[in-house]
Design a protein around this motif. Structure first.
Motif, PDB file in Angstrom:
ATOM      1  N   ARG A 155       0.843  -1.203   0.000  1.00 30.46           N
ATOM      2  CA  ARG A 155       0.000   0.000   0.000  1.00 30.46           C
ATOM      3  C   ARG A 155       0.877   1.251   0.000  1.00 30.46           C
ATOM      4  N   PRO A 156       0.521   2.279  -0.804  1.00 35.38           N
ATOM      5  CA  PRO A 156       1.318   3.511  -0.764  1.00 35.38           C
ATOM      6  C   PRO A 156       1.169   4.185   0.596  1.00 35.38           C
ATOM      7  N   THR A 185      -3.369  -7.238   6.784  1.00 41.94           N
ATOM      8  CA  THR A 185      -3.746  -6.611   8.048  1.00 41.94           C
ATOM      9  C   THR A 185      -4.807  -5.554   7.778  1.00 41.94           C
ATOM     10  N   SER A 186      -5.452  -5.125   8.828  1.00 43.05           N
ATOM     11  CA  SER A 186      -6.525  -4.146   8.691  1.00 43.05           C
ATOM     12  C   SER A 186      -5.991  -2.846   8.077  1.00 43.05           C
ATOM     13  N   GLY A 187      -6.714  -2.330   7.101  1.00 45.21           N
ATOM     14  CA  GLY A 187      -6.347  -1.052   6.490  1.00 45.21           C
ATOM     15  C   GLY A 187      -5.244  -1.144   5.448  1.00 45.21           C
ATOM     16  N   TYR A 210      -9.878  -2.049  -1.152  1.00 46.08           N
ATOM     17  CA  TYR A 210      -9.473  -1.165  -2.262  1.00 46.08           C
ATOM     18  C   TYR A 210      -9.058  -2.014  -3.468  1.00 46.08           C
ATOM     19  N   ARG A 219     -10.798   4.570  -9.575  1.00 50.10           N
ATOM     20  CA  ARG A 219      -9.824   3.496  -9.748  1.00 50.10           C
ATOM     21  C   ARG A 219     -10.508   2.160  -9.455  1.00 50.10           C
ATOM     22  N   ASN A 261      -8.277   1.560  10.881  1.00 49.71           N
ATOM     23  CA  ASN A 261      -9.073   1.866   9.683  1.00 49.71           C
ATOM     24  C   ASN A 261     -10.427   2.412  10.108  1.00 49.71           C
ATOM     25  N   ASN A 293     -13.012   2.822   8.424  1.00 50.69           N
ATOM     26  CA  ASN A 293     -14.144   2.111   7.812  1.00 50.69           C
ATOM     27  C   ASN A 293     -13.717   0.665   7.568  1.00 50.69           C
ATOM     28  N   SER A 294     -13.553  -0.048   8.668  1.00 51.03           N
ATOM     29  CA  SER A 294     -12.964  -1.384   8.580  1.00 51.03           C
ATOM     30  C   SER A 294     -14.039  -2.464   8.411  1.00 51.03           C
ATOM     31  N   LEU A 297     -11.301 -10.737   2.898  1.00 51.22           N
ATOM     32  CA  LEU A 297     -11.172 -11.204   4.277  1.00 51.22           C
ATOM     33  C   LEU A 297     -11.057 -10.005   5.208  1.00 51.22           C
ATOM     34  N   GLY A 323      -9.542  -7.856   8.142  1.00 56.41           N
ATOM     35  CA  GLY A 323      -8.121  -7.732   8.487  1.00 56.41           C
ATOM     36  C   GLY A 323      -7.791  -8.372   9.812  1.00 56.41           C
TER      37      GLY A 323
HETATM   38  N1  LIG Z   1      -2.952   0.694  -3.325  1.00 55.06           N
HETATM   39  C1  LIG Z   1      -3.631   1.717  -2.795  1.00 55.06           C
HETATM   40  N2  LIG Z   1      -3.695   2.896  -3.427  1.00 55.06           N
HETATM   41  C2  LIG Z   1      -4.389   3.922  -2.920  1.00 55.06           C
HETATM   42  N3  LIG Z   1      -5.089   3.876  -1.768  1.00 55.06           N
HETATM   43  C3  LIG Z   1      -5.083   2.734  -1.088  1.00 55.06           C
HETATM   44  C4  LIG Z   1      -4.369   1.589  -1.558  1.00 55.06           C
HETATM   45  N4  LIG Z   1      -4.566   0.593  -0.682  1.00 55.06           N
HETATM   46  C5  LIG Z   1      -5.366   1.097   0.280  1.00 55.06           C
HETATM   47  N5  LIG Z   1      -5.676   2.366   0.045  1.00 55.06           N
HETATM   48  C6  LIG Z   1      -6.526   3.220   0.892  1.00 55.06           C
HETATM   49  O1  LIG Z   1      -6.361   2.820   2.244  1.00 55.06           O
HETATM   50  C7  LIG Z   1      -7.575   2.876   2.966  1.00 55.06           C
HETATM   51  C8  LIG Z   1      -7.838   1.527   3.638  1.00 55.06           C
HETATM   52  O2  LIG Z   1      -7.981   0.563   2.649  1.00 55.06           O
HETATM   53  P1  LIG Z   1      -9.050  -0.612   2.707  1.00 55.06           P
HETATM   54  O3  LIG Z   1     -10.339  -0.164   3.324  1.00 55.06           O
HETATM   55  O4  LIG Z   1      -9.098  -1.222   1.378  1.00 55.06           O
HETATM   56  O5  LIG Z   1      -8.342  -1.568   3.761  1.00 55.06           O
HETATM   57  P2  LIG Z   1      -8.741  -3.049   4.183  1.00 55.06           P
HETATM   58  O6  LIG Z   1      -7.511  -3.850   4.117  1.00 55.06           O
HETATM   59  O7  LIG Z   1      -9.922  -3.510   3.431  1.00 55.06           O
HETATM   60  O8  LIG Z   1      -9.110  -2.803   5.721  1.00 55.06           O
HETATM   61  P3  LIG Z   1     -10.095  -3.647   6.687  1.00 55.06           P
HETATM   62  O9  LIG Z   1      -9.574  -5.023   6.783  1.00 55.06           O
HETATM   63  O10 LIG Z   1      -9.998  -2.914   8.000  1.00 55.06           O
HETATM   64  O11 LIG Z   1     -11.451  -3.537   6.083  1.00 55.06           O
HETATM   65  C9  LIG Z   1      -8.663   3.254   1.976  1.00 55.06           C
HETATM   66  O12 LIG Z   1      -8.950   4.617   2.130  1.00 55.06           O
HETATM   67  C10 LIG Z   1      -8.017   3.004   0.608  1.00 55.06           C
HETATM   68  O13 LIG Z   1      -8.503   3.902  -0.365  1.00 55.06           O
END
Ligand SMILES: Nc1ncnc2c1ncn2[C@@H]1O[C@H](COP(=O)(O)OP(=O)(O)OP(=O)(O)O)[C@@H](O)[C@H]1O
Length: 606
Positions: free
Chosen positions: A85-86, A161-163, A168, A176, A339, A341-342, A372, A374
């Motif tokens: 993740r960035p 892991t979470s977040g 995404y 995107r 996160n 919005n997890s 899944l 997180g």
């Molecule tokens: N590769 C990426 N590029 C840009 N934004 C990202 C990227 N990966 C994650 N994000 C941003 O990070 C935030 C958290 O991502 P996301 O909700 O997908 O996490 P998750 O792994 O599904 O978390 P959880 O398990 O808690 O639901 C979001 O706002 C998402 O837009």
């Protein structure tokens, strides 16, 4: 010195720190190590070996080494992809080898390291690694696109892991698009010429069933009802569709004599309970919040299905996306320490592609997209209450998933899938086809490359490396076969069949309307007759009552008259008596007067 692995296997934990999962004897040995982000690029300045930092560069590199080197593994085991993740200030503890497929975690001692094991340098090999600059298009092209083009059953699982970006990666955002919208667009473009627009074939309890006309009409009604509940996002979807079409060139399959029907379903596993996210709410209930019913996962003769799960027939990617968004609204989300919005549950969105071949054979491809929840360190994040319960059940099911992969990994030489403990959690029960190697498994592992998540990331990476090492011996490609001769005539084109079906429905509609009119007429007539009868009955009853009342009145009056008559007669008799006495008295008086008068006359004569 090489560590002796020995025969005795350790008990592995997938949530707590553990020994490196990669057998050091076989680990990939890159020539040099690249730091992921930044200045720490090794001395050699050959730019062609650098990790790519644009989508197009990446594609080029990936084609050269990533997918092409992995072809042998494609045939046998799960594909495991890593996505980073960035983040604003990425950790320097992670690096990618120059072959681009191995993540090297630093040997640096971090304050987070709770044991010596985590202080060692470790190498984790993947099918592909997507660094933070790789976009959604390339993730799709590497992880999912080929599976759909090859028409294989596949489970795509996002784990991390979470977040870290699981949701995404699978869904993306309004601009995107993630893996699922791209896959839907790919599927609908591919089968564009073969799409059958009425739900005639359906998977019911894992069996392909040809629906009768009334069942087809019912399915159409359910579909209409549910689509009416979906938020109207047509404009947004059209924009997304344009972006996706700009990114990929999906190929249409020729209109062979195959009819394709596409169905979607969406389930959530929350606290080890399975919920249908596409239920149609009962009419009287609040339309937005249908009552949640816990469903059962059934395994019958090797086929896994959820009993009573709603599956909706879709005619376009737009409809499928709408249903996905509707299901998402019903998912359990909460704000956690990492996160806002997890996802607090695991969810599986399934696209079933059912095909009816001219030969009478039916086949099916299923695409399962599994987001899944997180994994979470409840001790570190200070999670309490219902969030703690959720986190514990998430962790338990992820642990079982890890155990299943571990067991599958140790089965390389044996062929006894019974030892895979997939029955220990709902998630693994549902995904058992992929865990047993009957269907393809693609795992997208997401990692947030920050120092503070170092330990959690090591666990995720260990988990991923086990999956990467699995070799399945099962035969792939799931096909349901049913012979059915009474299905629509297959020498006709899909369009003609559709037209014919519509005409049939219209004729049916007209006859139903006529029947309805006739029933209404009959009913009105019946009502009129009934009314008349009632009126007559009422009149008769009233007349009878009036007659009897009249009779009673007459009798009463007769009696009264008789009484009055008697009174008058008595009165008349008494008056008669009185007047007769008076007459008698008066006669006596007259007589007296007469006699007196005669005496006077005699005296005068004299
Ligand atoms: N590769 C990426 N590029 C840009 N934004 C990202 C990227 N990966 C994650 N994000 C941003 O990070 C935030 C958290 O991502 P996301 O909700 O997908 O996490 P998750 O792994 O599904 O978390 P959880 O398990 O808690 O639901 C979001 O706002 C998402 O837009």
């Amino acid at each position: 010195m090489e560590r002796d692995v020995g025969n005795k296997r350790e008990m592995r934990s997938f949530l707590m720190p553990r020994d490196p999962s990669i057998d050091r004897r076989f680990r990939p040995r890159p020539n040099k190590q690249l730091r992921l982000f930044d200045e720490a690029i090794p001395e050699t300045s050959d730019s062609s070996t650098d990790c790519s930092d644009t989508e197009s560069d990446y594609t080029k590199n990936g084609e050269e080494d990533g997918s092409s080197t992995d072809n042998s593994e494609l045939e046998t085991g799960p594909q495991v992809f890593l996505r980073l993740r960035p983040v604003e200030s990425p950790s320097k503890l992670y690096g990618i080898s120059d072959c681009g497929n191995v993540l090297i975690t630093s040997a640096a001692v971090t304050e987070n390291s709770s044991n010596n094991v985590n202080r060692m340098e470790k190498h984790y090999s993947f099918t592909n690694i997507f660094d933070s600059l790789v976009g959604q298009r390339d993730v799709y092209d590497k992880c999912v696109g080929p599976r759909i083009s090859e028409e294989e059953c596949v489970t795509i699982m996002a784990y991390g892991t979470s977040g870290s970006g699981k949701t995404y990666t699978l869904l993306g955002d309004n601009v995107r698009a993630g893996v699922i919208p791209r896959a839907l667009e790919n599927i609908f473009t591919m089968y564009n010429k073969q799409l059958y627009t009425t739900p005639k074939l359906k998977l019911i309890n894992a069996r392909m069933i040809i629906l009768e006309d009334d069942a087809t009409i019912k399915e159409m009604q359910i579909r209409r009802q549910l689509l009416a509940l979906c938020p109207d996002m047509t404009a947004q979807h059209q924009r997304l569709q344009q972006i996706i079409r700009g990114d990929h060139e999906f190929e249409e399959k020729p209109a062979e004599e195959v009819s394709v029907m596409i169905w979607v379903s969406f389930v959530e596993i929350y606290n080890e309970l399975v919920y249908d996210l596409l239920t149609v709410p009962p009419r009287q209930a609040n339309m937005c919040e249908p009552r949640r019913k816990n469903l059962k996962i059934v395994c019958n003769q090797g086929q896994v299905f959820i009993k009573g799960l709603t599956s909706i027939f879709v005619k376009s990617s737009d409809e499928a996306l709408k249903l996905l968004r509707l299901g998402q609204q019903r998912l359990t989300y909460a704000s956690t320490a990492v996160n806002s919005n997890s996802s607090r549950s695991h969810c599986v969105f399934t696209v079933d592609v059912l095909k009816y071949h001219r030969s009478g054979m039916t086949t099916q491809n299923s695409y399962k997209f599994c987001d899944l929840a997180g994994s979470e360190r409840v001790d570190k994040t200070g999670t309490i209450g219902s969030r703690l319960r959720e986190a514990q059940s998430i962790n338990t099911s992820l642990m079982v998933l890890g155990r299943c992969l571990d067991a599958a990994n140790s089965l390389k030489k044996k062929n006894n899938t019974d030892v895979i403990p997939y029955r220990d959690s709902k998630l693994t029960m549902l995904l058992q086809a992929a865990l047993l190697g009957k269907e393809r498994l693609a795992m997208i592992v997401t990692v947030t490359p920050l120092d503070k998540y170092y330990e959690e990331n090591l666990n995720v990476l260990s988990f991923a490396s086990i999956a990467k090492n699995i070799l399945f011996k099962q035969r792939l490609v799931k096909q349901h076969n049913t012979r059915y001769s009474a299905f629509v005539e297959y020498s006709q084109s899909a369009e003609t069949r559709d037209k014919q079906y519509i005409e049939e429905l219209e004729a049916q509609n007209i006859s139903l309307r006529a029947e309805n009119d006739r029933l209404i007429y009959d009913h009105v007539l019946k009502m009129q007759l009934q009314e008349e009868k009632l009126r007559k009955e009422l009149t008769d009853t009233f007349q009878e009552t009036i007659q009897s009342n009249l009779k009673q009145c007459e009798e009463r009056h007769e009696k009264k008259i008789q009484m009055l008559n008697r009174e008058f007669e008595a009165k008349i008799a008494s008056l008669k008596r009185k007047y007769e006495e008076q007459i008698e008295d008066l006669n006596d008086e007259i007589d007296e007067l007469k006699s007196a008068n005669s005496d006077v006359e005699i005296i005068d004569e004299e």
